[in-house]
Design a protein around this motif. Sequence first.
Motif, PDB file in Angstrom:
ATOM      1  N   ARG A 118       0.826  -1.216   0.000  1.00 20.40           N
ATOM      2  CA  ARG A 118       0.000   0.000   0.000  1.00 20.40           C
ATOM      3  C   ARG A 118       0.858   1.263   0.000  1.00 20.40           C
ATOM      4  N   VAL A 119       1.854   1.299   0.871  1.00 20.84           N
ATOM      5  CA  VAL A 119       2.715   2.484   0.970  1.00 20.84           C
ATOM      6  C   VAL A 119       3.569   2.654  -0.288  1.00 20.84           C
ATOM      7  N   ALA A 120       4.108   1.550  -0.798  1.00 23.35           N
ATOM      8  CA  ALA A 120       4.941   1.621  -2.009  1.00 23.35           C
ATOM      9  C   ALA A 120       4.128   2.095  -3.205  1.00 23.35           C
ATOM     10  N   SER A 121       2.861   1.699  -3.281  1.00 21.50           N
ATOM     11  CA  SER A 121       2.000   2.143  -4.388  1.00 21.50           C
ATOM     12  C   SER A 121       1.814   3.660  -4.351  1.00 21.50           C
ATOM     13  N   GLU A 122       1.604   4.213  -3.162  1.00 22.86           N
ATOM     14  CA  GLU A 122       1.469   5.665  -3.031  1.00 22.86           C
ATOM     15  C   GLU A 122       2.766   6.365  -3.424  1.00 22.86           C
ATOM     16  N   PHE A 123       3.895   5.763  -3.071  1.00 21.63           N
ATOM     17  CA  PHE A 123       5.198   6.324  -3.432  1.00 21.63           C
ATOM     18  C   PHE A 123       5.343   6.395  -4.954  1.00 21.63           C
ATOM     19  N   VAL A 124       4.947   5.321  -5.639  1.00 24.58           N
ATOM     20  CA  VAL A 124       5.046   5.283  -7.102  1.00 24.58           C
ATOM     21  C   VAL A 124       4.180   6.374  -7.721  1.00 24.58           C
ATOM     22  N   LYS A 125       2.979   6.558  -7.210  1.00 25.01           N
ATOM     23  CA  LYS A 125       2.063   7.561  -7.751  1.00 25.01           C
ATOM     24  C   LYS A 125       2.608   8.974  -7.604  1.00 25.01           C
ATOM     25  N   GLU A 126       3.433   9.180  -6.573  1.00 25.49           N
ATOM     26  CA  GLU A 126       3.974  10.517  -6.326  1.00 25.49           C
ATOM     27  C   GLU A 126       5.285  10.771  -7.070  1.00 25.49           C
ATOM     28  N   ARG A 127       5.704   9.821  -7.924  1.00 23.78           N
ATOM     29  CA  ARG A 127       6.929  10.007  -8.710  1.00 23.78           C
ATOM     30  C   ARG A 127       6.596   9.963 -10.202  1.00 23.78           C
ATOM     31  N   PRO A 128       5.770  10.902 -10.697  1.00 20.20           N
ATOM     32  CA  PRO A 128       5.316  10.834 -12.090  1.00 20.20           C
ATOM     33  C   PRO A 128       6.418  11.044 -13.121  1.00 20.20           C
ATOM     34  N   ASN A 129       7.516  11.677 -12.729  1.00 22.14           N
ATOM     35  CA  ASN A 129       8.569  12.012 -13.692  1.00 22.14           C
ATOM     36  C   ASN A 129       9.763  11.063 -13.650  1.00 22.14           C
ATOM     37  N   ASP A 130       9.679  10.010 -12.845  1.00 23.74           N
ATOM     38  CA  ASP A 130      10.803   9.091 -12.691  1.00 23.74           C
ATOM     39  C   ASP A 130      10.472   7.715 -13.267  1.00 23.74           C
ATOM     40  N   ARG A 131      11.525   6.962 -13.556  1.00 28.76           N
ATOM     41  CA  ARG A 131      11.345   5.578 -13.982  1.00 28.76           C
ATOM     42  C   ARG A 131      11.547   4.682 -12.766  1.00 28.76           C
ATOM     43  N   ILE A 132      10.695   3.680 -12.650  1.00 25.84           N
ATOM     44  CA  ILE A 132      10.730   2.810 -11.472  1.00 25.84           C
ATOM     45  C   ILE A 132      10.694   1.350 -11.897  1.00 25.84           C
ATOM     46  N   GLY A 133      11.478   0.527 -11.215  1.00 24.04           N
ATOM     47  CA  GLY A 133      11.493  -0.914 -11.444  1.00 24.04           C
ATOM     48  C   GLY A 133      11.243  -1.656 -10.147  1.00 24.04           C
ATOM     49  N   LEU A 134      11.002  -2.958 -10.260  1.00 26.39           N
ATOM     50  CA  LEU A 134      10.652  -3.753  -9.082  1.00 26.39           C
ATOM     51  C   LEU A 134      11.407  -5.080  -9.104  1.00 26.39           C
ATOM     52  N   VAL A 135      12.124  -5.350  -8.014  1.00 27.34           N
ATOM     53  CA  VAL A 135      12.840  -6.611  -7.816  1.00 27.34           C
ATOM     54  C   VAL A 135      12.301  -7.265  -6.555  1.00 27.34           C
ATOM     55  N   VAL A 136      12.039  -8.571  -6.616  1.00 25.73           N
ATOM     56  CA  VAL A 136      11.614  -9.311  -5.422  1.00 25.73           C
ATOM     57  C   VAL A 136      12.668 -10.366  -5.115  1.00 25.73           C
ATOM     58  N   TYR A 284       8.798   6.320   3.566  1.00 19.96           N
ATOM     59  CA  TYR A 284       8.678   6.535   2.125  1.00 19.96           C
ATOM     60  C   TYR A 284       8.446   8.003   1.801  1.00 19.96           C
ATOM     61  N   ASN A 285       7.744   8.712   2.669  1.00 20.91           N
ATOM     62  CA  ASN A 285       7.567  10.152   2.461  1.00 20.91           C
ATOM     63  C   ASN A 285       8.901  10.882   2.554  1.00 20.91           C
ATOM     64  N   GLU A 286       9.747  10.456   3.495  1.00 21.80           N
ATOM     65  CA  GLU A 286      11.057  11.101   3.649  1.00 21.80           C
ATOM     66  C   GLU A 286      11.949  10.814   2.446  1.00 21.80           C
ATOM     67  N   ILE A 287      11.940   9.571   1.973  1.00 19.81           N
ATOM     68  CA  ILE A 287      12.723   9.240   0.780  1.00 19.81           C
ATOM     69  C   ILE A 287      12.217  10.043  -0.412  1.00 19.81           C
ATOM     70  N   ASN A 288      10.913  10.208  -0.484  1.00 15.66           N
ATOM     71  CA  ASN A 288      10.311  10.983  -1.569  1.00 15.66           C
ATOM     72  C   ASN A 288      10.819  12.423  -1.554  1.00 15.66           C
ATOM     73  N   LYS A 289      11.018  12.974  -0.345  1.00 15.53           N
ATOM     74  CA  LYS A 289      11.522  14.346  -0.217  1.00 15.53           C
ATOM     75  C   LYS A 289      13.027  14.419  -0.478  1.00 15.53           C
ATOM     76  N   LEU A 290      13.758  13.382  -0.063  1.00 13.97           N
ATOM     77  CA  LEU A 290      15.209  13.385  -0.240  1.00 13.97           C
ATOM     78  C   LEU A 290      15.596  13.297  -1.706  1.00 13.97           C
ATOM     79  N   GLU A 291      14.837  12.513  -2.470  1.00 12.16           N
ATOM     80  CA  GLU A 291      15.159  12.313  -3.882  1.00 12.16           C
ATOM     81  C   GLU A 291      14.227  13.151  -4.745  1.00 12.16           C
ATOM     82  N   LYS A 292      14.615  14.393  -4.973  1.00 14.20           N
ATOM     83  CA  LYS A 292      13.808  15.299  -5.764  1.00 14.20           C
ATOM     84  C   LYS A 292      14.221  15.251  -7.232  1.00 14.20           C
ATOM     85  N   THR A 293      13.227  15.226  -8.101  1.00 14.48           N
ATOM     86  CA  THR A 293      13.473  15.288  -9.537  1.00 14.48           C
ATOM     87  C   THR A 293      13.465  16.743  -9.975  1.00 14.48           C
TER      88      THR A 293
END
Length: 333
Positions: A118-136, A284-293
């Motif tokens: 749930r939290v990771a999905s919100e993080f992805v939605k808030e990064r519209p200008n970045d490319r994101i990948g997923l590893v499990v 995740y909110n803090e990481i979102n703020k630390l990594e600004k596009t």
Amino acid sequence: MKNISFLHPEFFWLFLVLPVVIAWYFWKRNKQSATLKISSVKGFKGTTSILPKLKPLLFVLRLLALSAMIVALARPQSTDVTNKTRTTSGIDIVMAIDVSGSMLAKDLKPNRMEALKRVASEFVKERPNDRIGLVVYAAESYTKTPVTSDKAVVLEALKGVKYDNVLQDGTGIGVGLATAVNRLKDSKAKSKVVILLTDGVNNAGFIDPRMASEIAKEYGIKVYTIGIGTNGMAEFPYAIAPNGQFLFRMMQVEIDEKLMKEIAATTDGKYFRATSNKSLENIYNEINKLEKTEIEEMRYFNYDEKYRPLVFLALGLLVLEILLRKTIFRSFI
């Protein structure tokens, strides 16, 4: 006057001249008024005209013309602004998620894995200008989604993250990090980030986590590490009942925080500990703020000049004043 601005508002100071002009007009009018004493006004009865009373209208017309000219000098104009943005230095992010059986522990609600999704999905939605990948990863790892700008694909992949015995159970932090680094090593992005999440200690895999972090450093990849799990005891799955349901019991939470801190420090990242749903969200909110596009905004201004109608109005008022002065009011001036 909506959306109207003035290019030269300093000309509005000229309105201070108007009271002086008005005062001068009344002073001059009183000075020019003549007085005549007569014994009787009977002879003037029936000859009264309204035109002398309307004579000040000429001065009003001139004041209005002057006011219109002052406003015209201030250059009124409407402005239509068009904003266009483009990403100047996007960020490539890979989320490496632990999917071992311990991620079903219930210290986060409803469990660690669902809370994370749930939290990771919100993080992805808030990064519209970045490319994101997923590893499990568990004891092994694989790329569930390569780095992409298609957020719908990433979000759908996150929904499908679950413990399903596809991977050998265990926690191979090294193989998870190495797979994430492999997805980013050829990236041309200015900033490359791995968000590595685990809830245990490294007990599987053939790649040493510290070696993987050194490789990440060589490729300029920053690693944010997250340890997920409460302090103390938590309900862990330990077996599967005949009906297919997991059986839970209280067990000690163990997270190799020392290793996670070392990985983050080696790559100039940061380590976080998520002990609840809220703290995971805050991380995740803090990481979102630390990594600004970085975004470049271009603004296009389309100006529409509004002074011309005011000039024509002023000229029209002056012409009207002159015509009235030379015709109707001529004998009274």
